[in-house]
Design a protein around this motif. Sequence first.
Motif, PDB file in Angstrom:
ATOM      1  N   ALA A 224       0.930  -1.038  -0.106  1.00 22.49           N
ATOM      2  CA  ALA A 224      -0.032  -0.188  -0.124  1.00 22.49           C
ATOM      3  C   ALA A 224       0.963   1.305   0.044  1.00 22.49           C
ATOM      4  CB  ALA A 224      -0.702  -0.221   1.119  1.00 22.49           C
ATOM      5  N   SER A 225       1.972   1.198   0.783  1.00 16.84           N
ATOM      6  CA  SER A 225       2.587   2.397   0.846  1.00 16.84           C
ATOM      7  C   SER A 225       3.476   2.652  -0.591  1.00 16.84           C
ATOM      8  CB  SER A 225       3.648   2.346   2.006  1.00 16.84           C
ATOM      9  OG  SER A 225       4.646   1.298   1.719  1.00 16.84           O
ATOM     10  N   GLY A 226       4.089   1.824  -1.128  1.00 19.60           N
ATOM     11  CA  GLY A 226       4.547   1.587  -2.434  1.00 19.60           C
ATOM     12  C   GLY A 226       3.515   2.247  -3.544  1.00 19.60           C
ATOM     13  N   GLN A 227       2.555   1.833  -3.724  1.00 18.08           N
ATOM     14  CA  GLN A 227       1.455   2.101  -4.383  1.00 18.08           C
ATOM     15  C   GLN A 227       0.673   3.501  -4.287  1.00 18.08           C
ATOM     16  OE1 GLN A 227      -1.394  -0.798  -4.455  1.00 18.08           O
ATOM     17  NE2 GLN A 227      -0.182  -2.370  -5.572  1.00 18.08           N
ATOM     18  N   ARG A 228       0.671   4.047  -2.996  1.00 16.87           N
ATOM     19  CA  ARG A 228       0.154   5.071  -2.667  1.00 16.87           C
ATOM     20  C   ARG A 228       1.125   6.323  -2.381  1.00 16.87           C
ATOM     21  NH1 ARG A 228      -2.710   2.441  -4.906  1.00 16.87           N
ATOM     22  NH2 ARG A 228      -4.549   1.183  -4.116  1.00 16.87           N
ATOM     23  N   THR A 229       1.573   6.175  -1.102  1.00 18.15           N
ATOM     24  CA  THR A 229       2.593   7.165  -0.401  1.00 18.15           C
ATOM     25  C   THR A 229       3.191   6.532   0.782  1.00 18.15           C
ATOM     26  OG1 THR A 229       2.900   9.179   0.634  1.00 18.15           O
ATOM     27  CG2 THR A 229       0.901   8.440   0.582  1.00 18.15           C
ATOM     28  N   PRO A 230       4.370   6.663   1.020  1.00 12.64           N
ATOM     29  CA  PRO A 230       4.976   6.013   2.470  1.00 12.64           C
ATOM     30  C   PRO A 230       4.262   6.618   3.619  1.00 12.64           C
ATOM     31  CG  PRO A 230       6.783   6.773   1.027  1.00 12.64           C
ATOM     32  CD  PRO A 230       5.458   7.108   0.234  1.00 12.64           C
ATOM     33  N   ARG A 231       3.598   7.849   3.743  1.00 11.20           N
ATOM     34  CA  ARG A 231       2.816   8.221   4.587  1.00 11.20           C
ATOM     35  C   ARG A 231       1.651   7.671   4.847  1.00 11.20           C
ATOM     36  NH1 ARG A 231       6.463  11.433   2.547  1.00 11.20           N
ATOM     37  NH2 ARG A 231       5.237  11.511   0.410  1.00 11.20           N
ATOM     38  N   VAL A 232       0.921   6.502   4.142  1.00 13.40           N
ATOM     39  CA  VAL A 232       0.119   5.818   4.245  1.00 13.40           C
ATOM     40  C   VAL A 232       0.339   5.057   5.612  1.00 13.40           C
ATOM     41  CG1 VAL A 232       0.445   3.885   2.997  1.00 13.40           C
ATOM     42  CG2 VAL A 232      -1.922   4.570   3.312  1.00 13.40           C
ATOM     43  N   VAL A 233       1.652   4.647   5.962  1.00 15.26           N
ATOM     44  CA  VAL A 233       2.054   3.793   7.028  1.00 15.26           C
ATOM     45  C   VAL A 233       1.175   4.265   8.266  1.00 15.26           C
ATOM     46  CG1 VAL A 233       3.676   2.686   8.378  1.00 15.26           C
ATOM     47  CG2 VAL A 233       3.992   2.837   5.875  1.00 15.26           C
ATOM     48  N   ARG A 234       1.135   5.711   8.314  1.00 18.91           N
ATOM     49  CA  ARG A 234       0.655   6.581   9.687  1.00 18.91           C
ATOM     50  C   ARG A 234      -0.906   6.203   9.842  1.00 18.91           C
ATOM     51  NH1 ARG A 234      -1.462  11.255  10.970  1.00 18.91           N
ATOM     52  NH2 ARG A 234      -1.066  12.061  12.981  1.00 18.91           N
ATOM     53  N   ILE A 235      -1.496   5.855   8.664  1.00 19.09           N
ATOM     54  CA  ILE A 235      -2.951   5.315   9.058  1.00 19.09           C
ATOM     55  C   ILE A 235      -3.246   3.975   9.485  1.00 19.09           C
ATOM     56  CG2 ILE A 235      -5.037   4.805   7.628  1.00 19.09           C
ATOM     57  CD1 ILE A 235      -4.064   6.699   5.464  1.00 19.09           C
ATOM     58  N   PHE A 236      -2.180   3.154   9.308  1.00 17.51           N
ATOM     59  CA  PHE A 236      -1.962   1.841  10.081  1.00 17.51           C
ATOM     60  C   PHE A 236      -1.789   1.920  11.516  1.00 17.51           C
ATOM     61  CE2 PHE A 236       0.346  -1.723  11.568  1.00 17.51           C
ATOM     62  CZ  PHE A 236      -0.363  -3.081  11.140  1.00 17.51           C
ATOM     63  N   ILE A 237      -0.740   3.125  11.837  1.00 16.55           N
ATOM     64  CA  ILE A 237      -0.340   3.144  13.271  1.00 16.55           C
ATOM     65  C   ILE A 237      -1.349   3.725  13.903  1.00 16.55           C
ATOM     66  CG2 ILE A 237       1.277   4.414  14.662  1.00 16.55           C
ATOM     67  CD1 ILE A 237       3.300   4.165  12.372  1.00 16.55           C
ATOM     68  N   ARG A 238      -2.060   4.611  13.491  1.00 16.15           N
ATOM     69  CA  ARG A 238      -2.987   5.240  14.230  1.00 16.15           C
ATOM     70  C   ARG A 238      -4.451   4.390  14.143  1.00 16.15           C
ATOM     71  NH1 ARG A 238      -2.646  10.809  15.392  1.00 16.15           N
ATOM     72  NH2 ARG A 238      -5.245  10.932  15.164  1.00 16.15           N
ATOM     73  N   SER A 239      -4.479   3.561  13.378  1.00 15.10           N
ATOM     74  CA  SER A 239      -5.655   2.600  13.286  1.00 15.10           C
ATOM     75  C   SER A 239      -6.150   2.021  14.574  1.00 15.10           C
ATOM     76  CB  SER A 239      -5.762   1.573  12.363  1.00 15.10           C
ATOM     77  OG  SER A 239      -6.714   0.652  12.219  1.00 15.10           O
ATOM     78  N   ARG A 240      -7.392   2.196  15.334  1.00 17.46           N
ATOM     79  CA  ARG A 240      -7.803   1.609  16.346  1.00 17.46           C
ATOM     80  C   ARG A 240      -7.860   0.111  16.455  1.00 17.46           C
ATOM     81  NH1 ARG A 240     -10.703   6.683  16.602  1.00 17.46           N
ATOM     82  NH2 ARG A 240     -10.113   8.093  18.303  1.00 17.46           N
ATOM     83  N   ILE A 241      -8.620  -0.342  15.272  1.00 21.07           N
ATOM     84  CA  ILE A 241      -8.699  -1.618  15.149  1.00 21.07           C
ATOM     85  C   ILE A 241      -7.408  -2.550  14.929  1.00 21.07           C
ATOM     86  CG2 ILE A 241      -8.717  -1.621  12.675  1.00 21.07           C
ATOM     87  CD1 ILE A 241     -10.873  -3.798  15.032  1.00 21.07           C
ATOM     88  N   SER A 242      -6.334  -1.754  14.380  1.00 20.52           N
ATOM     89  CA  SER A 242      -5.140  -2.557  14.411  1.00 20.52           C
ATOM     90  C   SER A 242      -4.360  -2.601  15.839  1.00 20.52           C
ATOM     91  CB  SER A 242      -4.266  -1.699  13.484  1.00 20.52           C
ATOM     92  OG  SER A 242      -4.565  -1.662  12.175  1.00 20.52           O
ATOM     93  N   LYS A 243      -4.492  -1.586  16.643  1.00 14.95           N
ATOM     94  CA  LYS A 243      -4.108  -1.538  17.973  1.00 14.95           C
ATOM     95  C   LYS A 243      -4.948  -2.605  18.747  1.00 14.95           C
ATOM     96  CE  LYS A 243      -2.097   3.265  17.662  1.00 14.95           C
ATOM     97  NZ  LYS A 243      -2.289   4.432  18.210  1.00 14.95           N
TER      98      LYS A 243
END
Length: 423
Positions: A86-105
């Motif tokens: 996803a970060s390669g196709q969109r932008t590396p800053r999309v990783v932050r969405i995963f980090i802030r995701s409540r369901i992931s945590k």
Amino acid sequence: MREHLRDTFWFAPMAGLVCAVLLWWAAGALDEEILAHLHRVNAYAEIRELVALTEDTKVIVTTISSAMLTFIGVVFSISLVALQMASGQRTPRVVRIFIRSRISKLTFTVFLATFLFSLLVLTSFESERSARQVTSVPLVQTLMTLLLVGLSLVLFVVYVSATLRLMQVGPVVDRIAREALRMLERQGTGAEGAGSGVPEGPETGRVAHEGRAGVLKDVHVARLVRVARRHGVVLRLIPRTGDFVLPGTPVLAVHGGAAPPRRALRYTVSVGMERTFHQDLGLGLRQLSDIALRALSPAVNDPTTAVQCLDRIVQILAAVAPLPLGTVQHRDRRGAVRLTQSIPGWTDLVDLGLTEIRVAAVSGPQVSRRLLAGIDDLLLLVPRDRQQPLVRHRTLLLQAIERAAPSPSDRRFASHPDRQGIG
């Protein structure tokens, strides 16, 4: 503090491990109370039945404890591969969405808590078979283990669904737009055109940045207002949120008195490695523009993704259009201005959202048609005094199409506004 903790991935799992220990202790206390009650009434037959039942479930708990950590490793290894794609196709800053995701945590927290809880439950099993000498029957603990496993399975399904959505363009750009709009509600607005944002009175001092170089993530507004009120001064934040600051460069200007002592200003300015949405008004537009530019690059050539980004850029600009911008003024309880903070103005935001995409839009009519439609929609929504930047971008885009299109029919087609680009 809440926003800073949301940008970390360690706090929720660590809190979950502590809760797992407390839950094990509480369940153990309840098991002891049940066993003590059965001893008081001399219900040794019931105790033998509970011991037999828990011995049967010991195999299940052992299997859970041995398999859970392997399950965690496999799930999150696959997730990291998906995140890398996803970060390669969109932008590396999309990783932050995963980090802030409540369901992931939450998923990671429950998985680790289940693993630790099952290990602790195994310590409560006894090899003693005599009903009169039994001191521990982990019945409640075993039931809690099974409940945690069931919760883990449910969260696993939800987590996989959320991870798959992260690989889609629509949910990603929608998440970025919602973060930007929520930031706009928290930040407030100032008074664009009412001045330069400099408080009344001469500048009487400056406070330099001490510490490592980095991006200005946010400032502790409430603490700065309190410090300024106690010392009878007005503070002005010199760099904008998102600016890169170096040690020794001024970050605060003081008006109306001596600069507050360095000790009073501790933990008021937060500097990190990356920009955050907390107080950064332009970050959402920056990320959407990055995704659109990557989609329009010759290596990717995905104009539909750029159109989806333009949809959200227009949405953000439409939400900002009626608001005063330029400077945010923070007041104390008595209504006196104690802190002023510069934020991007209307022209800055329009240029940030449209300039780079406009330059790349001439390579395909789909993006140019959507961009023209978005500008036309904004011209209907913004006040008259804010139309000039939009008109400028529209004119420049039409001029670029005139130069790039090979024939009059192609120029007419690329210059026709269309909210879907090309259907």
